[in-house]
Write a protein that holds these residues in place. Structure first.
Motif, PDB file in Angstrom:
ATOM      1  N   ASN A 107       1.107  -0.237  -5.380  1.00  0.00           N
ATOM      2  CA  ASN A 107       0.093   0.734  -5.187  1.00  0.00           C
ATOM      3  C   ASN A 107      -0.121   1.703  -6.326  1.00  0.00           C
ATOM      4  OD1 ASN A 107      -1.390   2.159  -2.835  1.00  0.00           O
ATOM      5  ND2 ASN A 107      -0.589   3.733  -4.107  1.00  0.00           N
ATOM      6  N   HIS A 167      -7.365   0.961   1.959  1.00  0.00           N
ATOM      7  CA  HIS A 167      -6.988   2.269   1.708  1.00  0.00           C
ATOM      8  C   HIS A 167      -7.887   3.313   2.291  1.00  0.00           C
ATOM      9  CE1 HIS A 167      -4.798   5.794   0.259  1.00  0.00           C
ATOM     10  NE2 HIS A 167      -5.796   6.232  -0.529  1.00  0.00           N
ATOM     11  N   GLY A 220       0.872  -1.257  -0.167  1.00  0.00           N
ATOM     12  CA  GLY A 220       0.131   0.097  -0.078  1.00  0.00           C
ATOM     13  C   GLY A 220       0.881   1.315   0.087  1.00  0.00           C
ATOM     14  N   ASN A 221       0.137   2.166  -0.274  1.00  0.00           N
ATOM     15  CA  ASN A 221       1.004   3.584  -0.272  1.00  0.00           C
ATOM     16  C   ASN A 221       1.860   3.922   1.154  1.00  0.00           C
ATOM     17  OD1 ASN A 221      -1.751   4.130   0.802  1.00  0.00           O
ATOM     18  ND2 ASN A 221      -0.920   6.104   1.370  1.00  0.00           N
ATOM     19  N   HIS A 232      -4.358  -2.059  -3.813  1.00  0.00           N
ATOM     20  CA  HIS A 232      -4.542  -1.201  -2.471  1.00  0.00           C
ATOM     21  C   HIS A 232      -5.734  -0.249  -2.644  1.00  0.00           C
ATOM     22  CE1 HIS A 232      -3.884   0.259   1.460  1.00  0.00           C
ATOM     23  NE2 HIS A 232      -3.583   1.705   0.833  1.00  0.00           N
ATOM     24  N   ASP A 233      -5.574   0.464  -3.520  1.00  0.00           N
ATOM     25  CA  ASP A 233      -6.463   1.827  -3.643  1.00  0.00           C
ATOM     26  C   ASP A 233      -7.462   1.589  -4.608  1.00  0.00           C
ATOM     27  OD1 ASP A 233      -7.247   4.561  -4.368  1.00  0.00           O
ATOM     28  OD2 ASP A 233      -5.418   5.083  -3.800  1.00  0.00           O
TER      29      ASP A 233
END
Length: 414
Positions: free
Chosen positions: A289, A342, A233-234, A319-320
């Motif tokens: 991501n 997210h 993820g970010n 993830h997003d």
């Protein structure tokens, strides 16, 4: 200067909200308690963030400073709203009385009707709702894990996978945890689902790999017969802290990958894997991501899908959820199920399962919590396992998702 302006604005708003308390009691002790609590919370917030350094990351004390400030400000916004509503009627009455009855030796204040006690009681009663909810969210809500189960039907699901169960978790944010026993409980709860595979959709830390180290012996208890798979993820890239060097940042990511391997995750970095059963298969596709609105766009859907066929049944980990609308849902490859996270559901909202759900995050993300369907494809946006910044959850609880795949044409059932 910005801190000075912040304090002035808060002080003015606070004094206005204070009028409701003055209306219902004349006890100086209540006044003292009100101002001591207010000054302590604001003072702690200023102390925690004055000179805040991104290189240190966001600590537990920072998080609780934010949490208590929210617990202070939100109820007072309710008080201000109610008191202002009363003044919408009260002020015109006072002005009318002043001009129609004369200034009475210059004393204009007496022309304004006194604040009504029952209005102040209503204001305080309404303010108590978010105040107690926020405190509950900080004390218990953040570990109020919920298992949400869905059944998704597909005509083209391989027959061998009829009844196949996926467990999805997302947004662990291990650096935020402050109760290791609650995390152990959640891991046991995941294993109790006895799913065929466990899929993690990113943000295992807030910023640094070291945050995960104490929890490796806990998360490596996760078990599924077809394995554990994950994506980044970010927050996993370490972009939100200042590193001494670019090499330190790169090493942090390598350390994170190593820790995920110790847990048992097969980390998919724009890659795919097949799960085979009775001569049939489904594809797991994992992208790095990819997010709109300034978030990292390391995800490469085409690269991740190079080893799969167009006709394969596909489960995508991304993830997003903004990636789904931007690139996935209209892709020729037809990704049957996409798993995202997210948003955390903003860790705040109102939900009545099966009837109603609302959170301010809906104004930022089109897909923000739960199952969505379009063009015969589904996305599940997991509300998150952990929490970030605000050390709690109010109405939007930490989630463990269990999805059962069924062969057939029936719509999704929750």
């Amino acid at each position: 200067m910005r801190w000075f302006i912040f304090i002035i604005i808060v002080a003015v708003a606070d004094y206005y909200a204070f009028q409701s308390l003055r209306t219902i009691t004349k006890s100086n002790w209540w006044y003292i308690l009100y101002w001591v609590f207010t000054v302590a919370v604001i003072g702690n917030f200023v102390y925690q963030f004055y000179g805040f350094s991104r290189s240190d990351g966001f600590s537990h004390t920072n998080a609780y400073a934010v949490g208590f400030l929210i617990a202070l400000v939100v109820p007072k916004l309710v008080l201000i709203a109610v008191m202002f509503t009363e003044d919408v009627f009260r002020v015109p009455q006072g002005i009318y009385s002043y001009f129609m009855q004369g200034s009475d030796n210059g004393d204009s204040v007496k022309h304004f009707p006194a604040r009504r006690k029952f209005i102040s009681q209503i204001a305080l009663g309404l303010a108590a709702i978010p105040f107690t909810s926020i405190l509950y969210g900080m004390y218990k809500g953040k570990y109020n894990f919920k298992v949400l189960k869905y059944t998704l039907h597909f005509d083209d699901l391989p027959k061998a996978f009829d009844g196949y169960k996926l467990t999805q978790i997302s947004d662990i944010h291990s650096g935020s945890f402050d109760n290791i026993d609650k995390v152990k409980y959640a891991v046991d709860l995941i294993n109790e689902q006895q799913s065929d595979v466990i899929l993690f959709t990113g943000d295992i830390v807030n910023n640094k790999a070291t945050e995960l180290e104490p929890y490796v012996p806990i998360f490596n208890k996760l078990k599924a017969k077809d394995g554990l798979y994950s994506v980044l993820g970010n927050h996993d890239y370490g972009d939100y802290v200042r590193w001494n060097s670019e090499d330190d940042k790169k090493q942090n990511l390598e350390n994170l990958k190593s820790l995920q391997k110790q847990i048992g995750f097969d980390l998919l970095l724009n890659e795919s894997r097949f799960i085979e059963k009775n001569g049939e298969r489904i594809a797991l596709v994992g992208v790095e991501n990819w997010g709109k609105g300034g978030f990292k766009k390391a995800g490469d859907l085409k690269k991740a899908s190079e080893q799969i066929n167009k006709n394969d049944f596909k489960v995508l980990l991304s993830h997003d959820p903004s990636h789904w609308d931007a690139q996935v849902v209209n892709d020729d490859y037809h990704y049957h199920v996409t798993l995202s996270g997210h948003t955390h559901g903003m860790q705040f909202g109102i939900e009545i399962p099966g009837w109603f759900k609302w959170s301010p995050v809906k104004w930022r993300y089109k897909r923000w919590a739960g199952i969505y369907e379009e063009l015969g494809q589904y996305i599940n946006v997991n509300r998150g396992f952990g929490y970030l910044a605000f050390p709690g959850r109010v109405g939007i609880w930490p989630e463990i998702t269990v999805i059962e795949l069924k062969k057939g044409s029936q719509k999704a059932n929750a």
